[in-house]
Design a protein around this motif. Structure first.
Motif, PDB file in Angstrom:
ATOM      1  N   PRO A 162      43.998  14.677  34.719  1.00  0.00           N
ATOM      2  CA  PRO A 162      44.507  16.335  34.852  1.00  0.00           C
ATOM      3  C   PRO A 162      45.922  16.073  35.617  1.00  0.00           C
ATOM      4  O   PRO A 162      45.820  15.005  37.009  1.00  0.00           O
ATOM      5  CB  PRO A 162      43.798  17.061  35.536  1.00  0.00           C
ATOM      6  N   SER A 163      46.682  16.830  35.853  1.00  0.00           N
ATOM      7  CA  SER A 163      47.872  16.785  36.849  1.00  0.00           C
ATOM      8  C   SER A 163      46.937  17.255  38.353  1.00  0.00           C
ATOM      9  O   SER A 163      46.276  18.111  38.684  1.00  0.00           O
ATOM     10  CB  SER A 163      49.183  18.243  36.822  1.00  0.00           C
ATOM     11  N   GLY A 164      47.551  15.726  38.850  1.00  0.00           N
ATOM     12  CA  GLY A 164      46.943  16.235  40.223  1.00  0.00           C
ATOM     13  C   GLY A 164      47.727  17.505  41.268  1.00  0.00           C
ATOM     14  O   GLY A 164      48.604  17.924  40.948  1.00  0.00           O
ATOM     15  N   THR A 165      47.861  17.302  41.971  1.00  0.00           N
ATOM     16  CA  THR A 165      47.438  18.943  43.583  1.00  0.00           C
ATOM     17  C   THR A 165      48.720  18.812  43.389  1.00  0.00           C
ATOM     18  O   THR A 165      49.441  19.988  43.795  1.00  0.00           O
ATOM     19  CB  THR A 165      46.024  18.454  45.011  1.00  0.00           C
ATOM     20  N   ASP A 166      48.936  17.330  44.011  1.00  0.00           N
ATOM     21  CA  ASP A 166      50.724  17.648  44.884  1.00  0.00           C
ATOM     22  C   ASP A 166      51.066  18.181  43.830  1.00  0.00           C
ATOM     23  O   ASP A 166      52.808  19.215  44.094  1.00  0.00           O
ATOM     24  CB  ASP A 166      51.059  16.505  45.509  1.00  0.00           C
ATOM     25  N   LEU A 167      51.298  18.036  42.159  1.00  0.00           N
ATOM     26  CA  LEU A 167      52.143  18.056  41.479  1.00  0.00           C
ATOM     27  C   LEU A 167      52.067  18.970  40.545  1.00  0.00           C
ATOM     28  O   LEU A 167      53.135  19.901  40.589  1.00  0.00           O
ATOM     29  CB  LEU A 167      51.778  16.969  40.447  1.00  0.00           C
ATOM     30  N   CYS A 168      50.761  19.462  40.820  1.00  0.00           N
ATOM     31  CA  CYS A 168      50.980  21.283  40.619  1.00  0.00           C
ATOM     32  C   CYS A 168      51.566  21.746  41.536  1.00  0.00           C
ATOM     33  O   CYS A 168      52.271  23.659  41.189  1.00  0.00           O
ATOM     34  CB  CYS A 168      49.183  21.378  40.508  1.00  0.00           C
ATOM     35  N   ARG A 169      50.869  21.339  42.706  1.00  0.00           N
ATOM     36  CA  ARG A 169      52.067  22.416  43.819  1.00  0.00           C
ATOM     37  C   ARG A 169      53.096  22.427  43.689  1.00  0.00           C
ATOM     38  O   ARG A 169      54.298  23.156  44.301  1.00  0.00           O
ATOM     39  CB  ARG A 169      51.179  22.241  45.750  1.00  0.00           C
ATOM     40  N   ALA A 170      53.836  21.317  43.363  1.00  0.00           N
ATOM     41  CA  ALA A 170      55.284  21.102  43.325  1.00  0.00           C
ATOM     42  C   ALA A 170      55.991  22.509  41.984  1.00  0.00           C
ATOM     43  O   ALA A 170      56.839  22.618  42.031  1.00  0.00           O
ATOM     44  CB  ALA A 170      55.941  20.036  42.926  1.00  0.00           C
ATOM     45  N   MET A 171      54.913  22.207  41.037  1.00  0.00           N
ATOM     46  CA  MET A 171      55.425  23.270  39.681  1.00  0.00           C
ATOM     47  C   MET A 171      55.587  24.340  40.442  1.00  0.00           C
ATOM     48  O   MET A 171      56.489  25.300  40.095  1.00  0.00           O
ATOM     49  CB  MET A 171      55.033  22.540  38.964  1.00  0.00           C
ATOM     50  N   ALA A 172      55.108  25.150  41.227  1.00  0.00           N
ATOM     51  CA  ALA A 172      54.544  26.349  41.732  1.00  0.00           C
ATOM     52  C   ALA A 172      55.029  27.150  42.868  1.00  0.00           C
ATOM     53  O   ALA A 172      55.595  27.388  41.705  1.00  0.00           O
ATOM     54  CB  ALA A 172      52.646  26.523  42.148  1.00  0.00           C
ATOM     55  N   ARG A 173      55.784  25.267  43.225  1.00  0.00           N
ATOM     56  CA  ARG A 173      57.746  25.896  44.164  1.00  0.00           C
ATOM     57  C   ARG A 173      58.422  25.928  43.411  1.00  0.00           C
ATOM     58  O   ARG A 173      59.657  26.647  43.289  1.00  0.00           O
ATOM     59  CB  ARG A 173      57.111  24.621  44.596  1.00  0.00           C
ATOM     60  N   ALA A 174      57.980  25.385  42.086  1.00  0.00           N
ATOM     61  CA  ALA A 174      59.688  25.061  41.403  1.00  0.00           C
ATOM     62  C   ALA A 174      60.175  26.760  40.615  1.00  0.00           C
ATOM     63  O   ALA A 174      60.789  26.725  40.250  1.00  0.00           O
ATOM     64  CB  ALA A 174      59.819  23.636  40.476  1.00  0.00           C
TER      65      ALA A 174
END
Length: 191
Positions: free
Chosen positions: A25-37
């Motif tokens: 699954p996608s990592g925490t940092d990637l998921c946060r970056a998706m939400a910010r974007a």
């Protein structure tokens, strides 16, 4: 991510590796970056394509998206059932992302502010990729954003499709700490 989430992810990947398209699954940092974007605020309506076990969903919720403003489209029935159980109040549709326009209209939405995709778009045949991306832009409100991540070095939408749909790609962020490293891209339609 819980042990149960990881177990479900691995089970679904073993059953259908091409549909799940990632071994982790996608990592925490990637998921946060998706939400910010995605530019999340409590009032923004978000459609998530291919949420899987929901790590990006969790980041969207943590960044303030209200459950009633979140609609998830997940092809895999086991993932969809899991998401419905852990995100009460959000709308989870077990369905095909190529039908995004019909799905959101069937659920009473006229449009959304962000479409966030965890689908392996660039690996899909161009006609399927085109149906998904066209559908996403048909439901985005003016100024809306399409967010997609990729493990590759280039934009995760076919260049010809970017040209035909008059999209403006932008690499929002690069996440070196993801396994494997990933980039988050945003797409807006040019006027």
């Amino acid at each position: 991510m819980s042990l149960a989430d990881r177990k479900l992810f691995v089970e679904r990947w073993l059953k259908s590796p091409l549909k799940v398209a990632s071994v982790t699954p996608s990592g925490t940092d990637l998921c946060r970056a998706m939400a910010r974007a995605a530019g999340i605020t409590p009032s923004r309506r978000v459609v998530e394509l291919g949420p899987g076990t929901g790590p990006v969903t969790a980041a969207l919720r943590a960044h303030g998206v209200a459950p009633e403003n979140l609609l998830m489209i997940e092809l895999d029935a086991a993932f969809a059932g899991h998401l419905a159980a852990i995100h009460p109040g959000a709308t989870v549709v077990q369905g095909d992302a190529t039908r995004i326009q019909r799905i959101i209209h069937d659920h009473g939405w006229s449009d959304c502010d962000s479409v966030v995709s965890g689908l392996p778009l660039i690996a899909m045949p161009l006609p399927v990729q085109a149906r998904i991306v066209r559908g996403a832009f048909s439901v985005l409100a003016p100024g809306g954003v399409f967010v997609q991540f990729t493990y590759g070095p280039f934009a995760p939408i076919n260049p010809e499709l970017i040209r035909r749909l008059r999209l403006k790609p932008h690499r929002h962020s690069w996440i070196a700490r993801n396994l494997p490293p990933a980039s988050v891209w945003t797409f807006h339609r040019l006027p």
